[in-house]
Scaffold this active site. Structure first.
Site, PDB file in Angstrom:
ATOM      1  N   ASP A 128       0.859  -1.188   0.000  1.00 21.86           N
ATOM      2  CA  ASP A 128       0.000   0.000   0.000  1.00 21.86           C
ATOM      3  C   ASP A 128       0.892   1.233   0.000  1.00 21.86           C
ATOM      4  OD1 ASP A 128      -2.061   1.767   0.142  1.00 21.86           O
ATOM      5  OD2 ASP A 128      -2.741   1.176   2.143  1.00 21.86           O
ATOM      6  N   SER A 129       1.165   1.742  -1.203  1.00 21.93           N
ATOM      7  CA  SER A 129       2.063   2.892  -1.291  1.00 21.93           C
ATOM      8  C   SER A 129       1.463   4.029  -2.104  1.00 21.93           C
ATOM      9  CB  SER A 129       3.414   2.459  -1.858  1.00 21.93           C
ATOM     10  OG  SER A 129       3.247   1.760  -3.063  1.00 21.93           O
ATOM     11  N   LYS A 130       0.313   3.791  -2.726  1.00 23.60           N
ATOM     12  CA  LYS A 130      -0.445   4.856  -3.413  1.00 23.60           C
ATOM     13  C   LYS A 130       0.442   5.681  -4.338  1.00 23.60           C
ATOM     14  CE  LYS A 130      -4.056   5.004   0.151  1.00 23.60           C
ATOM     15  NZ  LYS A 130      -3.555   4.001   1.125  1.00 23.60           N
ATOM     16  N   ARG A 131       1.135   4.989  -5.233  1.00 21.87           N
ATOM     17  CA  ARG A 131       2.026   5.650  -6.165  1.00 21.87           C
ATOM     18  C   ARG A 131       1.250   6.260  -7.320  1.00 21.87           C
ATOM     19  NH1 ARG A 131       5.371   5.633  -2.170  1.00 21.87           N
ATOM     20  NH2 ARG A 131       7.150   4.219  -2.277  1.00 21.87           N
TER      21      ARG A 131
END
Lengths: 269, 269
Positions: free
Chosen positions: B92-95
């Protein structure tokens, strides 16, 4: 010092709106850079060759993360801050998350990496923005109208008589800027949109990617985006500067390219 | 194997829609975890205690990055993939970035960290999404309607008769899913929106944050979001599981909390 004053001081003392983007592609480096800390050494050579010509440096997080070189990102920022403390460093990582997690990303950018400003994606709304702007001396640069070909797909959707990117500019200028440290990313490839954003956000600084490789035009950008005093823009160039030459003269070539960009921009200020 | 088949297999074999979010807060750990690799050791204890009860694990990048513990993130994912290869790992890094940079972020998530899926912010449009979906065996999970209080500020703006999040769902389902590996993040705090998204996206899996600490209701989530076969949801719980007890029994307490959540969800499937 507040980020915007710091940036303004630098715009004036360097007489430059040029930001050099540090997007290391190790496969494009000239021969002789080691695997160990070649990215840092390459960045250092570029920084030493261009430092008097720039208003900011902008390391791009992904280029370090993709090769697990976060330590060299930290070292690069530390080098700039220790050798050239007058130059703001913008960490381009386009973070954004729920509040408690956004606080972690603010800590990543401002405490761990010691960046002066960071790019943030506003899609999640005010609570993704506030944890960054709470760092009152640091800058928060929100994606507004980006430079990529697909940018318009969501950003130009009409939201009640105006496009979404204008709503972001309005929120940034009127609702989210309590600490006077919010700025906007506006691509050079969209000069019409840039002019509309400038009318909404007053003299708020804009970070402008998209000249050079992406096709943005300098005269059009200055015409659309400069603030009343001839500043207001952080105009980024990455690949055109870093890889101006693939030979041993890469640093001089980067300097020549940066100088030429600075001069061309100053023609239109 | 394609990510969605892999996930579906795991939903069925574990008979669980529960995803445990690995959001380490070292200050909440029980005594006895070292500074050196305490985050990994804590995660390992949680994973060993819950592995048979979950459909996925979701490490949250910011929690590692804020304390420069990227190596422990890598070690955590490696541990899951080597010990429990049947369990998908979602980074979960929302790049999100322009295409060439998005490719670097895809490499970060899928090659460097070896995650099976990653969360992506769609604000920049199709060219920020495609570099991720090109990894055909990996999953790309787009922010659609998030769980945070400020989510509606942009996501619920009307874009020609429907809200922006529905446009994201429509693009995800109809234009961006050539490789059948796109999914959506839809917060548990917005069950009405979830029901509308389910109608748009068919049986596309949704990652659902926001139960527990953020206040989402399980019955409402299942009612709004489950697919026809009683799966379709990856329901995440982080803090309620990880910090169920602050004592030495934290791992057993995490297991009890995960089991109770699994059972409660299964009542409504």
């Amino acid at each position: 010092m507040e980020f915007i004053s710091y940036l303004r001081q630098r715009w004036l003392s360097a007489d430059s709106l040029v930001c050099v983007g540090l997007d290391p592609y190790p496969e494009k480096f000239p021969a002789g850079f080691s695997d160990q800390d070649g990215i840092f050494q390459f960045n250092k050579a570029i920084i030493d060759a261009t430092h008097d010509l720039v208003c900011a440096y902008k390391p791009q997080f992904a280029h370090f993360a993709a090769v697990a070189a976060e330590d060299q990102l930290k070292k690069t920022i530390h080098y700039i801050k220790s050798q050239y403390p007058e130059i703001p460093v913008i960490l381009d990582s386009k973070r954004g998350d729920i509040g408690s997690t956004a606080s972690m990303y603010a800590k990543e950018a401002f405490v761990h990496y010691q960046a002066d400003a960071v790019t943030v994606n506003p899609y999640m709304g005010v609570d993704t923005v506030a944890p960054f702007t709470e760092f009152t001396d640091k800058g928060t640069i929100l994606l507004c109208r980006t430079s990529n070909p697909g940018a318009a797909q969501l950003q130009n959707l009409d939201v009640g008589g105006h496009p979404l990117y204008e709503e972001v500019a309005r929120l940034a200028a009127q609702e989210w800027n309590h600490n006077n440290n919010v700025m906007l990313v506006v691509g050079a490839t969209a000069p019409e949109e840039m002019a509309r954003i400038r009318r909404i956000c007053g003299d708020m600084p804009m970070l402008v990617p998209g000249i050079g490789a992406q096709g943005g035009d300098i005269a059009a950008v200055l015409g659309a985006g400069k603030a009343a005093d001839g500043t207001g823009l952080i105009i980024n160039s990455s690949r055109a500067v870093l890889y101006a030459s693939s030979g041993d003269d890469f640093a001089e070539a980067a300097r020549a390219e940066t100088l030429s960009l600075k001069n061309e921009i100053n023609l239109y200020r």
